[in-house]
Scaffold this motif. Structure first.
Motif, PDB file in Angstrom:
ATOM      1  N   ARG A   1       0.800  -1.006   0.053  1.00 24.38           N
ATOM      2  CA  ARG A   1      -0.138   0.049   0.024  1.00 24.38           C
ATOM      3  C   ARG A   1       0.907   1.122   0.023  1.00 24.38           C
ATOM      4  NH1 ARG A   1      -5.237  -1.680   1.007  1.00 24.38           N
ATOM      5  NH2 ARG A   1      -5.368  -3.549   2.121  1.00 24.38           N
ATOM      6  N   ARG A   2       0.505   2.441  -0.752  1.00 26.35           N
ATOM      7  CA  ARG A   2       1.341   3.478  -0.963  1.00 26.35           C
ATOM      8  C   ARG A   2       1.057   4.286   0.596  1.00 26.35           C
ATOM      9  NH1 ARG A   2      -1.178   6.784  -5.049  1.00 26.35           N
ATOM     10  NH2 ARG A   2      -2.850   7.123  -3.720  1.00 26.35           N
ATOM     11  N   ALA A   3       2.089   4.705   0.901  1.00 25.74           N
ATOM     12  CA  ALA A   3       2.128   5.311   2.440  1.00 25.74           C
ATOM     13  C   ALA A   3       1.181   6.608   2.380  1.00 25.74           C
ATOM     14  CB  ALA A   3       3.486   5.854   2.735  1.00 25.74           C
ATOM     15  N   ARG A   4       0.447   6.657   3.612  1.00 25.43           N
ATOM     16  CA  ARG A   4      -0.349   7.776   3.718  1.00 25.43           C
ATOM     17  C   ARG A   4       0.123   9.100   3.638  1.00 25.43           C
ATOM     18  NH1 ARG A   4      -5.665   6.090   5.475  1.00 25.43           N
ATOM     19  NH2 ARG A   4      -5.760   4.000   6.049  1.00 25.43           N
ATOM     20  N   THR A   5       1.553   9.226   4.035  1.00 28.66           N
ATOM     21  CA  THR A   5       2.525  10.103   4.384  1.00 28.66           C
ATOM     22  C   THR A   5       3.795   9.639   4.287  1.00 28.66           C
ATOM     23  OG1 THR A   5       3.092  12.148   5.744  1.00 28.66           O
ATOM     24  CG2 THR A   5       2.618  10.017   7.061  1.00 28.66           C
ATOM     25  N   GLU A   6       4.974  10.383   4.028  1.00 28.07           N
ATOM     26  CA  GLU A   6       6.336   9.903   4.110  1.00 28.07           C
ATOM     27  C   GLU A   6       6.739   9.199   5.321  1.00 28.07           C
ATOM     28  OE1 GLU A   6       9.868   9.526   2.246  1.00 28.07           O
ATOM     29  OE2 GLU A   6       8.340  10.392   1.361  1.00 28.07           O
TER      30      GLU A   6
ATOM     31  N   VAL B   1       4.289   5.527  14.947  1.00 23.46           N
ATOM     32  CA  VAL B   1       3.156   6.361  15.204  1.00 23.46           C
ATOM     33  C   VAL B   1       2.192   5.859  14.124  1.00 23.46           C
ATOM     34  CG1 VAL B   1       2.113   8.353  15.182  1.00 23.46           C
ATOM     35  CG2 VAL B   1       4.253   8.303  16.466  1.00 23.46           C
ATOM     36  N   LEU B   2       2.587   5.741  12.815  1.00 19.92           N
ATOM     37  CA  LEU B   2       1.802   5.473  11.647  1.00 19.92           C
ATOM     38  C   LEU B   2       1.249   4.004  11.694  1.00 19.92           C
ATOM     39  CD1 LEU B   2       3.971   7.353   8.739  1.00 19.92           C
ATOM     40  CD2 LEU B   2       1.813   7.979   9.988  1.00 19.92           C
ATOM     41  N   SER B   3       1.990   2.968  12.320  1.00 18.59           N
ATOM     42  CA  SER B   3       1.654   1.594  12.283  1.00 18.59           C
ATOM     43  C   SER B   3       0.597   1.763  13.641  1.00 18.59           C
ATOM     44  CB  SER B   3       2.814   0.663  12.595  1.00 18.59           C
ATOM     45  OG  SER B   3       3.607   1.101  13.921  1.00 18.59           O
TER      46      SER B   3
ATOM     47  N   TYR C   1      -0.497  13.425  12.577  1.00 18.37           N
ATOM     48  CA  TYR C   1      -0.633  12.503  11.549  1.00 18.37           C
ATOM     49  C   TYR C   1      -2.246  12.106  11.343  1.00 18.37           C
ATOM     50  CZ  TYR C   1       4.192  12.098  11.252  1.00 18.37           C
ATOM     51  OH  TYR C   1       5.592  12.516  11.371  1.00 18.37           O
ATOM     52  N   ALA C   2      -2.945  12.762  12.206  1.00 22.03           N
ATOM     53  CA  ALA C   2      -4.544  12.606  12.342  1.00 22.03           C
ATOM     54  C   ALA C   2      -5.296  12.835  11.110  1.00 22.03           C
ATOM     55  CB  ALA C   2      -5.214  13.084  13.596  1.00 22.03           C
ATOM     56  N   ASN C   3      -4.742  13.900  10.526  1.00 20.48           N
ATOM     57  CA  ASN C   3      -5.212  14.541   9.170  1.00 20.48           C
ATOM     58  C   ASN C   3      -5.144  13.458   7.884  1.00 20.48           C
ATOM     59  OD1 ASN C   3      -2.666  14.861   8.854  1.00 20.48           O
ATOM     60  ND2 ASN C   3      -2.923  16.721   7.892  1.00 20.48           N
ATOM     61  N   VAL C   4      -4.197  12.423   8.035  1.00 17.01           N
ATOM     62  CA  VAL C   4      -4.095  11.564   6.988  1.00 17.01           C
ATOM     63  C   VAL C   4      -4.737  10.297   6.986  1.00 17.01           C
ATOM     64  CG1 VAL C   4      -2.020  12.561   6.017  1.00 17.01           C
ATOM     65  CG2 VAL C   4      -1.866  10.932   7.751  1.00 17.01           C
ATOM     66  N   PHE C   5      -5.431   9.999   8.120  1.00 17.43           N
ATOM     67  CA  PHE C   5      -6.098   8.995   8.605  1.00 17.43           C
ATOM     68  C   PHE C   5      -7.785   9.079   8.625  1.00 17.43           C
ATOM     69  CE2 PHE C   5      -1.990   7.575   9.782  1.00 17.43           C
ATOM     70  CZ  PHE C   5      -2.024   6.375   9.670  1.00 17.43           C
TER      71      PHE C   5
ATOM     72  N   ASP D   1     -11.611   9.493  10.079  1.00 22.02           N
ATOM     73  CA  ASP D   1     -12.163   9.713  11.541  1.00 22.02           C
ATOM     74  C   ASP D   1     -12.431   8.389  12.436  1.00 22.02           C
ATOM     75  OD1 ASP D   1     -12.191  12.354  10.404  1.00 22.02           O
ATOM     76  OD2 ASP D   1     -14.368  12.093  10.158  1.00 22.02           O
ATOM     77  N   LYS D   2     -12.490   7.328  11.797  1.00 20.81           N
ATOM     78  CA  LYS D   2     -12.584   5.881  12.611  1.00 20.81           C
ATOM     79  C   LYS D   2     -11.530   5.643  13.360  1.00 20.81           C
ATOM     80  CE  LYS D   2     -12.415   1.121  11.370  1.00 20.81           C
ATOM     81  NZ  LYS D   2     -12.144   0.300  10.368  1.00 20.81           N
ATOM     82  N   VAL D   3     -10.193   6.216  12.906  1.00 24.80           N
ATOM     83  CA  VAL D   3      -9.000   6.106  13.955  1.00 24.80           C
ATOM     84  C   VAL D   3      -9.363   6.676  15.094  1.00 24.80           C
ATOM     85  CG1 VAL D   3      -6.416   6.217  14.055  1.00 24.80           C
ATOM     86  CG2 VAL D   3      -7.591   5.439  11.737  1.00 24.80           C
ATOM     87  N   MET D   4      -9.823   8.080  15.135  1.00 26.86           N
ATOM     88  CA  MET D   4      -9.817   8.693  16.357  1.00 26.86           C
ATOM     89  C   MET D   4     -11.044   8.110  17.286  1.00 26.86           C
ATOM     90  SD  MET D   4      -7.401  10.706  16.499  1.00 26.86           S
ATOM     91  CE  MET D   4      -6.353   9.943  15.150  1.00 26.86           C
ATOM     92  N   ARG D   5     -11.948   7.632  16.736  1.00 28.56           N
ATOM     93  CA  ARG D   5     -13.028   7.031  17.436  1.00 28.56           C
ATOM     94  C   ARG D   5     -12.557   5.858  18.113  1.00 28.56           C
ATOM     95  NH1 ARG D   5     -16.217   7.643  13.330  1.00 28.56           N
ATOM     96  NH2 ARG D   5     -16.050   5.686  12.549  1.00 28.56           N
ATOM     97  N   ASN D   6     -11.914   4.867  17.290  1.00 25.97           N
ATOM     98  CA  ASN D   6     -11.493   3.806  17.709  1.00 25.97           C
ATOM     99  C   ASN D   6     -10.303   3.887  19.094  1.00 25.97           C
ATOM    100  OD1 ASN D   6     -13.048   2.152  16.022  1.00 25.97           O
ATOM    101  ND2 ASN D   6     -11.350   1.468  14.894  1.00 25.97           N
ATOM    102  N   LEU D   7      -9.569   5.138  18.639  1.00 25.25           N
ATOM    103  CA  LEU D   7      -8.648   5.340  19.646  1.00 25.25           C
ATOM    104  C   LEU D   7      -9.452   5.691  21.070  1.00 25.25           C
ATOM    105  CD1 LEU D   7      -5.535   5.804  20.123  1.00 25.25           C
ATOM    106  CD2 LEU D   7      -5.847   8.178  19.330  1.00 25.25           C
ATOM    107  N   ILE D   8     -10.439   6.331  21.027  1.00 25.65           N
ATOM    108  CA  ILE D   8     -11.334   6.744  22.241  1.00 25.65           C
ATOM    109  C   ILE D   8     -11.921   5.611  22.772  1.00 25.65           C
ATOM    110  CG2 ILE D   8     -13.151   8.208  22.948  1.00 25.65           C
ATOM    111  CD1 ILE D   8     -12.142  10.291  21.122  1.00 25.65           C
TER     112      ILE D   8
END
Length: 140
Positions: free
Chosen positions: A65-70, A78-80, A118-122, A124-131
């Motif tokens: 998969r192409r990286a969401r950011t460098e 953090v990205l993983s 890095y939240a902006n490249v993922f 919204d589900k990521v932040m919801r799951n984090l909480i």
């Protein structure tokens, strides 16, 4: 050559330079969140131009998969971690799995600033799951 070494060299760690990370079931298995062993390895890497592509190296199938950011040595953990938060279902986590996630946060010194960077490249589900997983409470 072992297919695993070729995969590592070409897509994860090129001459001591981090260019990718494992994702999906293989990453969850590395963290001991699951005991499943994947048939197909998922990797996010800087060395992929298309959004997603499947290749076979030796007898090992790999989804690139192409990286969401460098990706680099400073942000790979953090990205993983954020990718893990994208993949999991918080309601299905038991206490031991939550502890493994917390251990990963502490071992890699993941901070709120790292997550916010890095939240902006993922999705919204990521932040919801984090909480919902309560992992956010263990981020420094």
């Amino acid at each position: 050559l072992s297919p695993r070494k070729v995969i590592e060299k070409k897509y994860i760690n090129d001459c001591n330079r981090i260019i990718g990370y494992y994702s999906g079931i293989i990453f969850q298995n590395q963290l001991k969140i699951t005991t499943q062993m994947p048939n197909i390895i998922e990797i996010y890497t800087n060395n992929e131009k298309s959004k997603v592509r499947e290749v076979t190296i030796g007898n090992q199938r790999v989804i690139l998969r192409r990286a969401r950011t460098e990706i680099n040595s400073e942000n790979a953990s953090v990205l993983s971690f954020l990718e893990l938060m994208n993949d999991i279902t918080p309601a299905s986590l038991d206490e031991e799995q939550r502890e493994r996630i917390v251990e990963y946060i502490y071992a890699n010194n993941i901070t709120r600033k790292d997550i916010l960077d890095y939240a902006n490249v993922f999705p919204d589900k990521v932040m919801r799951n984090l909480i919902e997983s309560e992992a956010i409470f263990f981020v420094a």
